[in-house]
Design a protein around this motif. Structure first.
Motif: not given
Length: 435
Positions: A156-170
């Motif tokens: 879950l922690g990895i998933d959260t970090a990945g989702s955050s990075i993806a959203i910030l990338g947008l």
């Protein structure tokens, strides 16, 4: 019932999954297609897990008081939803849900309908689901359970970090444009400041220059310290509220009981952390509604203050093993943690604070020089962190001495010498050690 960290982690993950299922089901009914409504890619909605853990920590004592259990769940979950919504919008510059079209909403982050649903969920979870989950979790072998739950937490922690990075990338291109605009504003500000400096020097050097030329110079609005409801404004209000709260409580106890006693929450200085946090939170939440009627603020302060005091009582007992106040002798009390009379005091305090005290203090705070104000606030933050840490360790050692569970260590010996029972009982005269 007091849950262990292991059990709370299970509760967090299970309810996150249940919440995700509910969100997906609602989306399927309303939009007629599958939509992953979670922030993360996996089948979890962490905000539901956070709400369930908060229920499990703070609400079990209300199990036999259905109305207060419902009300506590409503307030607690609404606060979590409100703060989560604001924080996510601040970080990602996007509103993840919006209740602006609903009646009785607060800035679109929470509304009465969802808050009522949260309250009902609190009743169901505490009365029925949590005991069932506790029984099921106890059936899992401890080692296997630890491996499963921690593996899921890490994923879950990895998933959260990945989702955050993806959203910030947008937001990258938009963010670059924002940075460019800010740099342009900074450049313009420096240019204006330099121009003003030269113009002032020229006026001093050549007094014969016509005044009209001086009046034509561009005016730059000076930046004020802690303007609006900013971080440093809330920090300043926290310290002022903590100090004033301690003084007011001391005077109140002296007037009602004829006894002068310490009301401080920490070992260094007259500071009541409960009041300081209350002032900061109340200001942050009610800032946009400060022009509302006294009745509105009184009702809001009464409910919010009572819930806040109850949560603080449970938290301090769980963390420090100590009860700092007990209202069992008061009429209309709830577990000795809050009582109706003091809830009304919270409401009155909210009105006085937002209508009379806050405007004056805000004006004084904003008059501080920018550099001096930031340095002072940062020093006070460091001081209070150390103060709270020392107070927590001293209280922990005091509890050990009272229960006879003393471990001889260098740190323990230090606190035995510098914070003996006499000093701790003088600082915390109403503290009661729980077993």
């Amino acid at each position: 019932m007091i849950y262990t960290g292991y059990e709370l982690l299970w509760i967090y993950l299970i309810y996150s999954f249940i919440g995700w299922c509910g969100e997906v089901a609602v989306a399927a009914v309303t939009r007629h297609k599958f939509i992953n409504r979670g922030f993360v890619n996996g089948p979890l909605c962490p905000i539901y897990g956070a709400g369930a853990v908060a229920f499990a920590v703070f609400l079990p004592e209300l199990e036999h008081h259905i109305f207060f259990l419902f009300l506590g769940g409503l307030i607690l979950a609404s606060f979590i939803e409100y703060m989560t919504g604001r924080l996510m919008e601040k970080i990602f510059h996007k509103k993840w849900w919006d209740y602006s079209n609903e009646r009785f909403h607060i800035e679109g982050y929470v509304c009465l309908k969802t808050s009522v649903i949260w309250g009902l969920c609190a009743v169901v979870s505490i009365k029925f689901l949590n005991p069932l989950l506790y029984s099921l979790i106890s059936l899992i072998p401890e080692l296997a359970g630890m491996i499963i739950v921690w593996a899921a937490a890490v994923l879950l922690g990895i998933d959260t970090a990945g989702s955050s990075i993806a959203i910030l990338g947008l937001k990258k291109n938009k963010r670059i444009s924002q940075i460019t605009a800010e740099l342009h504003k900074t450049s313009k500000l420096l240019e204006n400041a330099l121009t003003l400096r030269i113009q002032n020097r020229m006026l001093k050097a050549f007094p014969e220059i016509e005044p009209a030329a001086a009046e034509e110079k561009e005016k730059v609005k000076p930046e004020r310290f802690a303007e609006g409801c900013s971080f440093y404004k809330l920090v300043s209000l926290f310290f002022i509220g903590a100090f004033l709260g301690d003084i007011v409580e001391t005077i109140f106890c002296l007037a009602t009981s004829g006894e002068l006693m310490s009301r401080s929450s920490v070992v260094y200085g007259p500071f009541s952390i409960v009041w300081g946090l209350a002032c900061g939170l109340l200001t942050a939440i009610l800032y946009k509604y400060r022009d509302k009627s006294d009745r509105y603020i009184f009702i809001f302060g009464t409910v919010l203050g009572g819930a806040y005091e109850y949560i603080c009582s449970v938290f301090t007992e769980l963390v420090f093993g100590t009860v700092f106040w007990d209202y069992s002798d008061f009429a209309f009390n709830l577990g000795g943690r809050i009582n109706l009379l003091y809830c009304f005091f919270w409401g009155i305090a909210a009105v006085i604070w937002m209508k009379a005290v806050y405007p004056v203090l805000s004006g004084w705070i904003e008059k501080l020089p920018m550099r001096a104000g930031k340095i002072l606030c940062n020093l006070m933050i460091v001081f209070m962190i150390i103060n709270i840490l020392m107070s927590g360790l001293a209280l922990g050692r005091y509890s050990e001495r009272q229960t006879g569970k003393i471990q001889q260590t260098a740190v323990g010996q230090f606190f035995d010498e510098h914070f003996p029972d006499e000093r701790m009982e003088r600082i915390y005269p109403n503290a009661k050690v729980t077993k």
